[in-house]
Write a protein that holds these residues in place. Structure first.
Motif, PDB file in Angstrom:
ATOM      1  N   GLU A 209       0.681  -1.177  -0.032  1.00  0.00           N
ATOM      2  CA  GLU A 209       0.109   0.088  -0.052  1.00  0.00           C
ATOM      3  C   GLU A 209       0.995   1.352   0.001  1.00  0.00           C
ATOM      4  OE1 GLU A 209      -3.386  -0.215  -0.486  1.00  0.00           O
ATOM      5  OE2 GLU A 209      -2.957  -2.086  -0.635  1.00  0.00           O
ATOM      6  N   GLN A 210       1.872   1.311   0.626  1.00  0.00           N
ATOM      7  CA  GLN A 210       2.727   2.508   0.780  1.00  0.00           C
ATOM      8  C   GLN A 210       3.441   2.642  -0.555  1.00  0.00           C
ATOM      9  OE1 GLN A 210       2.863   4.450   3.025  1.00  0.00           O
ATOM     10  NE2 GLN A 210       4.304   5.744   2.664  1.00  0.00           N
ATOM     11  N   MET A 211       3.760   1.711  -1.358  1.00  0.00           N
ATOM     12  CA  MET A 211       4.215   1.854  -2.657  1.00  0.00           C
ATOM     13  C   MET A 211       3.515   2.325  -3.472  1.00  0.00           C
ATOM     14  SD  MET A 211       7.619   1.448  -2.408  1.00  0.00           S
ATOM     15  CE  MET A 211       7.829   1.758  -4.399  1.00  0.00           C
ATOM     16  N   LYS A 212       1.978   1.880  -3.376  1.00  0.00           N
ATOM     17  CA  LYS A 212       1.139   2.491  -4.114  1.00  0.00           C
ATOM     18  C   LYS A 212       1.164   3.978  -3.975  1.00  0.00           C
ATOM     19  CE  LYS A 212      -2.249  -1.272  -4.169  1.00  0.00           C
ATOM     20  NZ  LYS A 212      -3.332  -1.863  -3.649  1.00  0.00           N
ATOM     21  N   ALA A 213       1.117   4.514  -2.727  1.00  0.00           N
ATOM     22  CA  ALA A 213       1.090   6.093  -2.282  1.00  0.00           C
ATOM     23  C   ALA A 213       2.414   6.464  -2.992  1.00  0.00           C
ATOM     24  CB  ALA A 213       1.027   5.927  -0.973  1.00  0.00           C
ATOM     25  N   TYR A 214       3.468   6.093  -2.831  1.00  0.00           N
ATOM     26  CA  TYR A 214       4.907   6.500  -3.384  1.00  0.00           C
ATOM     27  C   TYR A 214       4.605   6.836  -5.025  1.00  0.00           C
ATOM     28  CZ  TYR A 214       6.690   5.992   1.325  1.00  0.00           C
ATOM     29  OH  TYR A 214       7.171   5.962   2.644  1.00  0.00           O
ATOM     30  N   ARG A 215       4.087   5.891  -5.508  1.00  0.00           N
ATOM     31  CA  ARG A 215       4.192   5.867  -6.753  1.00  0.00           C
ATOM     32  C   ARG A 215       3.398   7.183  -7.443  1.00  0.00           C
ATOM     33  NH1 ARG A 215       6.929   1.774  -8.291  1.00  0.00           N
ATOM     34  NH2 ARG A 215       6.880  -0.218  -7.297  1.00  0.00           N
ATOM     35  N   LYS A 216       2.660   7.593  -6.747  1.00  0.00           N
ATOM     36  CA  LYS A 216       1.837   8.958  -7.128  1.00  0.00           C
ATOM     37  C   LYS A 216       1.956  10.241  -6.127  1.00  0.00           C
ATOM     38  CE  LYS A 216      -2.562   6.797  -5.229  1.00  0.00           C
ATOM     39  NZ  LYS A 216      -3.805   6.262  -5.666  1.00  0.00           N
ATOM     40  N   ALA A 217       2.674   9.942  -5.006  1.00  0.00           N
ATOM     41  CA  ALA A 217       3.032  10.837  -3.988  1.00  0.00           C
ATOM     42  C   ALA A 217       1.723  11.294  -3.221  1.00  0.00           C
ATOM     43  CB  ALA A 217       3.581  12.045  -4.672  1.00  0.00           C
ATOM     44  N   SER A 218       0.833  10.277  -3.175  1.00  0.00           N
ATOM     45  CA  SER A 218      -0.336  10.491  -2.378  1.00  0.00           C
ATOM     46  C   SER A 218      -1.006   9.417  -1.926  1.00  0.00           C
ATOM     47  CB  SER A 218      -1.612  10.861  -3.458  1.00  0.00           C
ATOM     48  OG  SER A 218      -2.760  11.153  -2.847  1.00  0.00           O
ATOM     49  N   GLU A 219      -1.569   9.400  -0.719  1.00  0.00           N
ATOM     50  CA  GLU A 219      -2.164   8.206   0.257  1.00  0.00           C
ATOM     51  C   GLU A 219      -3.617   7.996  -0.460  1.00  0.00           C
ATOM     52  OE1 GLU A 219      -3.395   7.291   4.649  1.00  0.00           O
ATOM     53  OE2 GLU A 219      -2.258   9.430   4.064  1.00  0.00           O
ATOM     54  N   ARG A 220      -4.029   8.879  -1.051  1.00  0.00           N
ATOM     55  CA  ARG A 220      -5.420   8.554  -1.628  1.00  0.00           C
ATOM     56  C   ARG A 220      -5.736   7.273  -2.319  1.00  0.00           C
ATOM     57  NH1 ARG A 220      -8.345  13.864  -4.295  1.00  0.00           N
ATOM     58  NH2 ARG A 220      -7.879  14.287  -1.922  1.00  0.00           N
ATOM     59  N   GLY A 221      -6.524   6.504  -2.373  1.00  0.00           N
ATOM     60  CA  GLY A 221      -6.926   5.427  -3.044  1.00  0.00           C
ATOM     61  C   GLY A 221      -6.035   4.144  -2.694  1.00  0.00           C
ATOM     62  N   THR A 222      -5.315   4.124  -1.205  1.00  0.00           N
ATOM     63  CA  THR A 222      -4.531   3.153  -0.850  1.00  0.00           C
ATOM     64  C   THR A 222      -5.445   2.742   0.570  1.00  0.00           C
ATOM     65  OG1 THR A 222      -3.253   4.538   0.895  1.00  0.00           O
ATOM     66  CG2 THR A 222      -2.736   4.361  -1.681  1.00  0.00           C
ATOM     67  N   GLN A 223      -5.035   1.599   0.932  1.00  0.00           N
ATOM     68  CA  GLN A 223      -5.445   0.987   2.247  1.00  0.00           C
ATOM     69  C   GLN A 223      -4.204   0.998   3.206  1.00  0.00           C
ATOM     70  OE1 GLN A 223      -6.867  -2.568   1.446  1.00  0.00           O
ATOM     71  NE2 GLN A 223      -8.832  -1.946   0.818  1.00  0.00           N
ATOM     72  N   LEU A 224      -3.437   2.115   3.144  1.00  0.00           N
ATOM     73  CA  LEU A 224      -2.200   2.188   4.045  1.00  0.00           C
ATOM     74  C   LEU A 224      -2.679   2.161   5.609  1.00  0.00           C
ATOM     75  CD1 LEU A 224       0.910   2.310   4.338  1.00  0.00           C
ATOM     76  CD2 LEU A 224       0.590   4.850   4.285  1.00  0.00           C
ATOM     77  N   THR A 225      -3.957   2.695   5.957  1.00  0.00           N
ATOM     78  CA  THR A 225      -4.202   2.945   7.393  1.00  0.00           C
ATOM     79  C   THR A 225      -4.680   1.406   7.817  1.00  0.00           C
ATOM     80  OG1 THR A 225      -6.342   3.469   6.649  1.00  0.00           O
ATOM     81  CG2 THR A 225      -4.931   5.407   7.103  1.00  0.00           C
ATOM     82  N   ARG A 226      -5.013   0.632   6.982  1.00  0.00           N
ATOM     83  CA  ARG A 226      -5.392  -0.680   7.430  1.00  0.00           C
ATOM     84  C   ARG A 226      -4.121  -1.480   8.008  1.00  0.00           C
ATOM     85  NH1 ARG A 226      -9.417  -4.446   6.495  1.00  0.00           N
ATOM     86  NH2 ARG A 226      -8.579  -6.706   6.003  1.00  0.00           N
ATOM     87  N   TYR A 227      -2.927  -0.960   7.660  1.00  0.00           N
ATOM     88  CA  TYR A 227      -1.713  -1.820   8.282  1.00  0.00           C
ATOM     89  C   TYR A 227      -0.775  -0.912   8.744  1.00  0.00           C
ATOM     90  CZ  TYR A 227      -3.757  -4.967   4.428  1.00  0.00           C
ATOM     91  OH  TYR A 227      -4.505  -5.587   3.676  1.00  0.00           O
TER      92      TYR A 227
END
Length: 197
Positions: free
Chosen positions: A76-94
């Protein structure tokens, strides 16, 4: 890590490597295999293998669950880093608490620097401590991060930002996980950019 080393690492990462001391990614091959192993019911393994694993390490199930959470957090963090945004990720789940704060700070730095991640970081995580007897069960994961496939690019130009020459290509990081309501959460994450592994 000394405060000055930590700040130097954060500064370099924000401008030059998008927080290479903090940013890491799961190896997709390793992750999918571990997820598959975690998802299989215990009865699917041969009886002799299951019984020998249980006797060799009675905590194997919890260690696997903690490692799965750690790897999924990085997915999930890499999804965020690939667009410089947490939006659309489930980072807070982990991830939560200090770990989540560090990752969100990374994203702020990336956005200011106009960079995104296009490469990957390798992992070699292992559970190095597990406490299931205390009121708050905890696990510690030690990881060796591999920067050999790491790549950061500038959004406007597409130019690759080179890693600093003094940055070790393999370095250590640790994560603390706590078990909340039956599931593991990463609560702290500490990179040691000056500790080769």
């Amino acid at each position: 890590m000394r405060p000055t080393t930590r700040m130097r690492t954060l500064g370099l990462c924000a401008c030059a490597v998008t927080l290479a001391g903090v940013l890491t990614a799961c190896d997709s091959g390793k992750h999918s295999g571990d997820d598959a192993a975690a998802a299989k019911p215990a009865t699917s393994a041969p009886p002799t293998a299951a019984s020998s694993t249980a006797s060799a390490d009675p905590d194997a199930r919890e260690k696997t669950a903690a490692l799965t959470t750690y790897r999924r957090m990085w997915d999930e963090q890499m999804k965020a880093y690939r667009k410089a945004s947490e939006r659309g990720t489930q980072l807070t789940r982990y991830a939560s608490l200090d770990a989540l704060g560090i990752f969100r700070l990374d994203l702020i730095h990336m956005k200011k620097a106009g960079t995104v991640v296009t490469g990957d970081l390798g992992h070699d995580p292992a559970v190095t401590h597990l406490d299931l007897t205390s009121k708050q069960p905890t696990a510690t994961i030690t990881d060796c991060l591999d920067l050999s496939r790491w790549e950061t690019k500038r959004v406007k130009t597409g130019a690759v930002v080179p890693l600093p020459t003094q940055q070790p290509r393999h370095y250590q990081a640790t994560a603390t996980l706590q078990r909340w309501d039956g599931r593991w959460m990463v609560t702290t994450y500490t990179p040691y950019g000056d500790r080769s592994c």
